[in-house]
Design a protein around this motif. Sequence first.
Motif, PDB file in Angstrom:
ATOM      1  N   UNK A  46       0.843  -1.197   0.000  1.00 48.02           N
ATOM      2  CA  UNK A  46       0.000   0.000   0.000  1.00 48.02           C
ATOM      3  C   UNK A  46       0.872   1.239   0.000  1.00 48.02           C
ATOM      4  N   UNK A  47       1.966   1.165   0.755  1.00 48.47           N
ATOM      5  CA  UNK A  47       2.869   2.304   0.840  1.00 48.47           C
ATOM      6  C   UNK A  47       3.780   2.361  -0.388  1.00 48.47           C
ATOM      7  N   UNK A  48       4.279   1.209  -0.816  1.00 49.28           N
ATOM      8  CA  UNK A  48       5.207   1.174  -1.949  1.00 49.28           C
ATOM      9  C   UNK A  48       4.540   1.762  -3.190  1.00 49.28           C
ATOM     10  N   UNK A  49       3.330   1.301  -3.467  1.00 47.07           N
ATOM     11  CA  UNK A  49       2.678   1.743  -4.690  1.00 47.07           C
ATOM     12  C   UNK A  49       2.161   3.170  -4.592  1.00 47.07           C
ATOM     13  N   UNK A 160      16.488  -0.380  -4.562  1.00 43.64           N
ATOM     14  CA  UNK A 160      17.151  -0.739  -3.305  1.00 43.64           C
ATOM     15  C   UNK A 160      16.097  -1.200  -2.303  1.00 43.64           C
ATOM     16  N   UNK A 161      15.993  -2.509  -2.147  1.00 39.49           N
ATOM     17  CA  UNK A 161      14.989  -3.014  -1.212  1.00 39.49           C
ATOM     18  C   UNK A 161      15.522  -2.945   0.204  1.00 39.49           C
ATOM     19  N   UNK A 162      14.658  -2.527   1.122  1.00 34.03           N
ATOM     20  CA  UNK A 162      15.032  -2.543   2.529  1.00 34.03           C
ATOM     21  C   UNK A 162      14.206  -3.642   3.177  1.00 34.03           C
ATOM     22  N   UNK A 180       9.531  -6.225   2.475  1.00 37.76           N
ATOM     23  CA  UNK A 180      10.483  -5.153   2.166  1.00 37.76           C
ATOM     24  C   UNK A 180       9.724  -3.880   1.824  1.00 37.76           C
ATOM     25  N   UNK A 181      10.464  -2.781   1.909  1.00 36.24           N
ATOM     26  CA  UNK A 181       9.960  -1.518   1.362  1.00 36.24           C
ATOM     27  C   UNK A 181      11.073  -0.922   0.513  1.00 36.24           C
ATOM     28  N   UNK A 182      10.739   0.074  -0.257  1.00 29.17           N
ATOM     29  CA  UNK A 182      11.738   0.819  -1.003  1.00 29.17           C
ATOM     30  C   UNK A 182      12.008   2.125  -0.271  1.00 29.17           C
ATOM     31  N   UNK A 183      13.178   2.730  -0.536  1.00 23.18           N
ATOM     32  CA  UNK A 183      13.502   3.988   0.158  1.00 23.18           C
ATOM     33  C   UNK A 183      12.418   5.046  -0.035  1.00 23.18           C
ATOM     34  N   UNK A 184      11.711   4.999  -1.186  1.00 24.40           N
ATOM     35  CA  UNK A 184      10.689   6.015  -1.453  1.00 24.40           C
ATOM     36  C   UNK A 184       9.632   6.052  -0.352  1.00 24.40           C
ATOM     37  N   UNK A 185       9.329   4.887   0.217  1.00 20.46           N
ATOM     38  CA  UNK A 185       8.323   4.827   1.277  1.00 20.46           C
ATOM     39  C   UNK A 185       8.791   5.603   2.499  1.00 20.46           C
ATOM     40  N   UNK A 186      10.042   5.344   2.859  1.00 17.57           N
ATOM     41  CA  UNK A 186      10.622   5.997   4.033  1.00 17.57           C
ATOM     42  C   UNK A 186      10.637   7.509   3.843  1.00 17.57           C
ATOM     43  N   UNK A 187      11.062   7.913   2.632  1.00 18.16           N
ATOM     44  CA  UNK A 187      11.142   9.350   2.339  1.00 18.16           C
ATOM     45  C   UNK A 187       9.759   9.982   2.435  1.00 18.16           C
ATOM     46  N   UNK A 188       8.764   9.303   1.861  1.00 18.65           N
ATOM     47  CA  UNK A 188       7.403   9.848   1.875  1.00 18.65           C
ATOM     48  C   UNK A 188       6.915  10.027   3.311  1.00 18.65           C
ATOM     49  N   UNK A 189       7.195   9.044   4.168  1.00 17.16           N
ATOM     50  CA  UNK A 189       6.722   9.132   5.553  1.00 17.16           C
ATOM     51  C   UNK A 189       7.466  10.232   6.315  1.00 17.16           C
TER      52      UNK A 189
END
Lengths: 338, 355
Positions: A46-49, A160-162, A180-189
């Motif tokens: 949900x977060x990745x997409x 880059x999978x985390x 896993x998540x991608x860095x984009x998720x972390x950045x968005x949060x």
Amino acid sequence: MKKLKKMEGNQFLLAITIILFFVMYIIGMIVFGEKGFSKTQVFLNLFISNAGLIVIATSMTIVLITGGIDISVGSVVAMTCMILAYMMENKGVGAVPAVLFVLFIGLVFGLVQGFLVAYMKIQPFIVTLAGMFFARGMTAIISTDMISIKNETFLSWAQAKMYFPIGGYVNKKGIIVNPYIYPSVLIALIVLVIIFIMLKYTKFGRSIYAIGGNEQSALLMGLNVRRTKLKVYILNGFLAAFGGFLFCLNTCSGFVEQAKGFEMEAIASAVIGGTLLTGGVGNVFGSLFGVLIKGTIETFINFQGTLSSWWTKITIAALLAFFIILQSVFAKAKEKKK
Amino acid sequence: MKRKVLSVLLSAAMAATLMTGCGQATSEPAPAATEEAAPAEEAAPAEEAAPAEEAAAEGDLIVVGYAQVGAESDWRTANTESFKTEFVEANGYKLIFDDAQQKQENQIKAIRSFIQQEVDYIVLAPVVETGWDTVLQEAKEAGIPVILSDRMVDVADDSLYECWVGGNFVKEGEDAAGWLSEYLTTQGRADEAINIVTLQGTIGASAQVGRTEGFASKMADTWTMLDMQTGEFTQSKGQEVMESFLKQYPDIDVVVAENDNMAFGAIDAIKAAGKTCGPEGDVIVISFDAVKAAFESMIAGDMNVTVECNPLHGPRVSEIIQTLEGGGTVDKVMYVDEGVFPAETAADIIGERAY
């Protein structure tokens, strides 16, 4: 005491959104449990997409709080992706300068729109409608081709999978898949949290609510309404480009038709999250849950497998209607108390 | 007091919406699923499908997730139908279908969701060719083979997909030229000088490139290609270009339209110019795609031939999956069978056309 009571209604709207999300998700886990709905990864997807949409919905929330609107963001996302793809693939620019450049373009875009809205007193809808056509048009002017991003630095960010150490499962083929998540998720949060803090604890943030609540009294209170609005639109332009960058990390390509109707998804998410279109009320976490609710509905439809995907839109429409009615009921109740 | 009443009302409203809001997505599918299962059971004769056994059989079904572009054309709808009729329980499949509404991001989401549902195969008809590296990598890591349908993807590593299934546009062009040469021979015009014009598709589209190339490679010595211009695959543009061709060249024997819509436009232009076309007319009309309307046009005597662009990929994909299930390997490029339909056969075939 009075203040506490006033907040209650808005908090209640937010609570409904959050509860709705969890209830929906739990229903999904019960109904589609066997198909794998309860996997951690389904939740993370949900977060990745939607990483890009989270940022866009966040910035949309700020604009809506001032009583404005920005329907140019979808086109700005498309333009951002196109500029990134064009610069990196056709001009050989590095990933970092390309990203910095699009963020700068976003700032300028926001500055122009903000100037027109705040100082020329033009309706935000009209200004951003022009912005929407302009950005979409520019995307086509830059290139009508579909450009695939192959820049290694950019792809390494995108891929880059985390991994999480726990919550993995062994799939049918015997392969262990860790969530896993991608860095984009972390950045968005991170962006979300920063904006939340900004809105809640800074003078700028509080002026945004004040202006949206009642522009006249904000002016009488000595707030610089025009400058605050200008700043909001600049920030919004920047975040639109930033959201576009995160969106691009997901799709890794640029083409004219990209992200069509994205602005409407952002507005819908914000409204479901308890933001009032009349301004003055809104919470970025609500918008996050708005995005997650939309994502959950999509996941539902996909897991179901035979239902038309257009049911997503119909369900969102029903939810929107529900929340708008709820909001107006609250607004009426507030008036009565006065 | 009023507040209390209000909040009770609201909670009730909320609960109600929850029921309807989620009910739409969850409870409704049940009847749909049984409806679909019913004909499948009928189709499998003599096998008792007791509920318990059905559940057991569920595990044996090959689950296929199909990420479709959308429903933008008759061709696309026929393509979807072909998958829905091929991948049924009677054939040992369970199909999870996703309509991406022409959005790449929706397809990416769908593929991620397929991976989580642990489907056995993913079939992807990409909206665009670009930007698939990341999500196809995820599918590969989960060990799920991806079969592409209709359009190619532009990825750095071609091991990210198993194979591509689609029409062979070059061969379609060759078939068209082959038909023309045979037709002219039967008409006794084999040695005559033949003047041809071509209405090309959108320049750069794979259908345009392939069909132009294929036709050019089979040109006979007595044929002259007077002109080629794009009609952008649309009827109105096809008509416009044909009108200018007719003014420019007084003696056109053959018009090649790279899809049926442009051919319809060309036919209108020919008639407007006071000429006739079709088997009985002055101008031979060759077209591609073979949509149902093209057969109607042939029956009306306006069009000579249409070369099929077969949307029925389902059976071909099913063959590939069976090969892979049996441990075999498949070529990276797999074509679907495509026919040539001259006007004289139109009346017989039109009934069977699915699109």
